[in-house]
Design an enzyme around this catalytic site. Structure first.
Site, PDB file in Angstrom:
ATOM      1  N   HIS A 188      28.230  37.824  -7.811  1.00  0.00           N
ATOM      2  CA  HIS A 188      29.466  37.477  -7.112  1.00  0.00           C
ATOM      3  C   HIS A 188      29.641  38.279  -5.849  1.00  0.00           C
ATOM      4  CE1 HIS A 188      30.923  34.506  -9.744  1.00  0.00           C
ATOM      5  NE2 HIS A 188      30.561  35.246 -10.770  1.00  0.00           N
ATOM      6  N   ARG A 289      32.579  22.921  -5.104  1.00  0.00           N
ATOM      7  CA  ARG A 289      32.608  23.488  -6.460  1.00  0.00           C
ATOM      8  C   ARG A 289      33.975  23.206  -7.071  1.00  0.00           C
ATOM      9  NH1 ARG A 289      30.237  28.176  -3.371  1.00  0.00           N
ATOM     10  NH2 ARG A 289      28.097  28.431  -4.127  1.00  0.00           N
ATOM     11  N   ARG A 325      30.657  18.402  -6.862  1.00  0.00           N
ATOM     12  CA  ARG A 325      30.003  18.702  -8.138  1.00  0.00           C
ATOM     13  C   ARG A 325      31.059  18.692  -9.231  1.00  0.00           C
ATOM     14  NH1 ARG A 325      27.277  24.462  -8.695  1.00  0.00           N
ATOM     15  NH2 ARG A 325      29.437  25.132  -8.770  1.00  0.00           N
ATOM     16  N   GLU A 414      18.675  22.293 -11.124  1.00  0.00           N
ATOM     17  CA  GLU A 414      18.734  23.750 -11.290  1.00  0.00           C
ATOM     18  C   GLU A 414      18.053  24.171 -12.587  1.00  0.00           C
ATOM     19  OE1 GLU A 414      22.931  24.654 -11.167  1.00  0.00           O
ATOM     20  OE2 GLU A 414      23.388  22.768 -12.168  1.00  0.00           O
ATOM     21  N   ASN A 437      20.259  29.106  -6.964  1.00  0.00           N
ATOM     22  CA  ASN A 437      20.668  30.309  -7.718  1.00  0.00           C
ATOM     23  C   ASN A 437      20.281  30.174  -9.182  1.00  0.00           C
ATOM     24  OD1 ASN A 437      21.910  30.491  -5.282  1.00  0.00           O
ATOM     25  ND2 ASN A 437      23.979  30.751  -6.048  1.00  0.00           N
ATOM     26  N   ASP A 438      20.721  29.067  -9.803  1.00  0.00           N
ATOM     27  CA  ASP A 438      20.403  28.878 -11.214  1.00  0.00           C
ATOM     28  C   ASP A 438      18.934  28.521 -11.406  1.00  0.00           C
ATOM     29  OD1 ASP A 438      22.611  29.581 -12.744  1.00  0.00           O
ATOM     30  OD2 ASP A 438      23.654  27.716 -12.258  1.00  0.00           O
ATOM     31  N   ARG A 448      21.086  36.254 -13.541  1.00  0.00           N
ATOM     32  CA  ARG A 448      21.380  36.509 -12.132  1.00  0.00           C
ATOM     33  C   ARG A 448      22.405  37.615 -11.919  1.00  0.00           C
ATOM     34  NH1 ARG A 448      24.406  30.768 -10.847  1.00  0.00           N
ATOM     35  NH2 ARG A 448      25.640  31.825  -9.295  1.00  0.00           N
ATOM     36  N   CYS A 487      21.567  23.325  -2.061  1.00  0.00           N
ATOM     37  CA  CYS A 487      22.936  23.827  -1.914  1.00  0.00           C
ATOM     38  C   CYS A 487      23.095  25.207  -2.528  1.00  0.00           C
ATOM     39  CB  CYS A 487      23.947  22.862  -2.517  1.00  0.00           C
ATOM     40  SG  CYS A 487      23.792  22.673  -4.289  1.00  0.00           S
TER      41      CYS A 487
END
Lengths: 562, 92
Positions: A188, A289, A325, A414, A437-438, A448, A487
């Site tokens: 974060h 998001r 999403r 992902e 990221n995922d 992560r 993204c």
């Protein structure tokens, strides 16, 4: 000159003095009693004095704040000396001989639970009571209050890691850079830093030992923090101020040097973000998001509430693409009405699209709300599901979208299985968007949020790049030219963005603050050069080499301090 | 014991900002003031100066509440608190 090396997650070079973020307040042990030398009367008096000073501190902050923040701080200040809270703590001290710390801890817990059970607005205030409780305990112990330190003069914030809730109290005019000892590139802290355009370094071991007030140099591109800044570093910090000005304007036209168009889109969490992204030149939204509109909620928002929230984002981009999403709850973003907080392995649990298995209906109502909002605007609305693992799931999601009247359904890629079978997955939907990221966390089997795994957890891993390449190849095999975008935060790294374009990605979506830097660098390479850099990165033995080799071929990065 | 009834005027009911304003005013009055939903037993009355009590009371717009206080200045204090409750504080 001592140097602390971490992972750079948001560029920028600054000099400043540091402030340590206090450690979270630990729970006073259950059953903790008054010290033999303290009477109950003294403990109650001490508690009242601590409560009063927490009240005064919050009140002083409220007086300086404005708008919603002011109202919340005023209400929180009143909670600190609330008679209901203090009477119940006093009773625990007088009747059970509890220590003042334990008494206020338990009193806060029961009041907070009461509010939580009332639901709605009251439940949202339950965490404020817990915050007040932690502040009073810190005051009783004589340690700094939890949270970002209050200050009138700018400082560099050093913390273990930041939570999404810290964003609300982080003032970018005061905090000039973020450095954490924990956290990874996808944590974060990294996401907050990029969205605020603050230089940031994560996973820099040892920084939590640096005393408050120490002058340091932070380089968010190199990922380093140095004590006793040199003249060279002072000059670099000054030069960054100028570069930052040129790197803050994106002309709204993502393209390579030879005119291969790559629309640069923004990742947003709500209407406010969307308006800011439009002002920064975003060519649309590549990732809305939707769960961010509802993170504070205990109950499912109504269709009407949802439609209004979506509409706010659509209205910022008339005639442009907005990729929404569906609720991505679970793992680090729990929503009480969808996710089970007791899962042993939340990242591998019921999250994203999978919540439809356990809580059917929520997704259907969300699609209904999206269709209503889409009908009322001129934005071109695309909708994708997070955490799709199989072609069958993609097919089912597409049919749900069809039933709701949504024309362009898609999927997030992902989960590695979706990347590996992208041809079959894409047969059922109109597009795919890579959530790097995922995808990285799953490809590398590395959480992560964990600082010690930061080196594994970078999208520069050749294995991750290979999955991106396979996803694009799957689209070619499918044969209808269905777009594959990115993204994840990878798109915000200008060097990696070039590699992704070379791998055949058709759009890049990122935090709006990064659009100008990515756009500037992309304009300096041809598509053929980008493809060459992609081959180079794929051939690297590891992530460090992939990054170093590509950066060496892009001298503009060093010139601009990116 | 002096008492008054009042109808909650604030749109969001007696929580959020209106509750904070009311609790602060009640805390500043010279006498201890209690608040209860109309018709509920006197024993259930809560401290009007406690924002957490007000929030758990859960009074919505249009609900009728009873304020009670005793001692010097009780009547004047109750009158000004009634005025506050019958004002739409969300509109300010």
């Amino acid at each position: 000159m001592q140097n602390f090396q971490g992972v750079g997650v948001s560029p920028g070079r600054v000099i400043g003095t540091i402030r340590q973020m206090p450690k979270p307040v630990s729970e006073p042990p259950s059953g903790e009693q008054l010290a033999a030398s303290t009477t109950a009367e003294e403990a109650v008096a001490g508690l009242k004095a601590a409560a009063q000073s927490v009240h005064d501190e919050l009140k002083a902050r409220a007086d300086k704040a404005s708008g919603d923040g002011k109202a919340v701080l005023e209400a929180t200040a009143l909670m600190a000396k609330d008679t209901m809270l203090l009477k119940s703590a006093t009773k625990l001290i007088n009747n059970n001989g509890s220590s003042a710390e334990r008494a206020i801890w338990e009193a806060g817990a029961s009041v907070s639970e009461m509010l939580h059970n009332l639901g709605g607005y009251m439940a949202e205030r339950a965490t404020d009571v817990l915050d007040v409780r932690a502040r009073i305990v810190a005051e009783l112990r004589g340690v700094p209050a939890p949270g970002i330190p209050a200050s009138d003069s700018p400082f560099i914030l050093v913390a273990e890691d930041l939570a999404p809730a810290d964003t609300a109290t982080l003032d970018p005019a005061i905090v000039t850079a973020l450095v954490t000892s924990g956290g990874g590139p996808q944590s974060h802290t990294a996401i907050i830093a990029r969205s605020l355009g603050l230089p940031a370094v994560v996973a820099a071991r040892g920084v939590d030992e640096i005393p408050d007030g120490t002058e340091v140099f932070v380089d968010g591109a190199a990922g380093s923090l140095s004590l006793e800044p040199t003249e060279e570093q002072r000059a670099a910090a000054l030069a960054w101020v100028e570069n930052a000005a040129t790197l803050s304007v994106f002309d709204g036209n993502g393209t390579t040097a030879d005119g291969h168009l790559v629309p640069l889109l923004a990742n947003v969490g709500g209407a406010k973000d969307a308006a800011a992204a439009a002002a920064l030149g975003a060519q649309g939204v590549g990732l809305f998001r939707t769960e961010f509109c509802f993170l504070e909620r205990d109950t499912e928002p109504t269709v009407i509430e949802q439609a209004a929230a979506y509409r706010g984002v659509f209205d910022a981009f008339p005639g442009k693409k907005v990729v929404l999403r569906t609720l991505d709850a679970g793992a680090d973003k729990p929503l009480p009405f969808l996710t089970d907080a007791t899962e042993p392995n939340p990242a591998l649990g019921v999250r994203g699209y999978r919540t439809d298995f356990t809580t059917p209906g929520v997704l259907e109502r969300q699609l209904e709300a999206i269709a209503i909002a889409a009908d009322e605007t001129e934005a071109e609305v695309w909708v994708m599901a997070p955490m799709i693992s199989t072609a069958a799931e993609a097919a089912r999601f597409a049919s749900m979208c069809d039933a709701a009247g949504i024309k362009t359904p898609g999927v997030m890629v992902e989960v590695p299985s979706a990347a590996l079978t992208s041809a079959s997955v894409l047969r059922h939907v109109g597009f795919a968007s890579l959530g790097t990221n995922d995808l990285t966390q799953y490809a590398m089997a590395a959480d992560r949020q964990l600082g010690p795994l930061a080196e594994l957890n970078t999208p520069w891993q050749p294995a991750v790049l290979r999955l991106v390449q396979l996803t694009v190849a799957g689209s070619a095999e499918e044969g209808n030219g269905k777009p594959v975008g990115v993204c994840g935060e990878a798109a915000a790294d200008p060097a990696l963005a070039v590699v992704l374009v070379g791998l055949g990605v058709s759009t890049l979506s990122m935090t709006a603050r990064s659009l100008a830097a990515v756009g500037t660098v992309l304009k300096t390479v041809t598509l053929e050069e980008a493809q060459e850099l992609a081959r180079l990165a794929l051939s690297a033995p590891d992530a460090l080499d992939a990054k170093a080799w590509v950066r060496a071929k892009l001298p503009i990065l060093e010139e601009l301090g990116l | 014991m002096p008492e008054r009834t009042a109808t909650i005027a604030s749109r969001s009911g007696l929580h959020a900002r209106p509750a904070a304003i009311f609790a602060e005013a009640a805390g500043e009055s010279p006498v201890e003031v209690t608040i209860a939903m109309a018709g509920s037993p006197t024993d259930d009355a809560l401290d009007a100066a406690s924002i957490l009590s007000l929030m758990t009371l859960g009074a919505a717009k249009g609900d009728v509440v009873v304020l009670r206080a005793e001692g010097d200045g009780a009547d004047a204090a109750l009158d000004s608190l009634v005025t506050l409750l019958e004002t739409d504080l969300d509109a300010e």
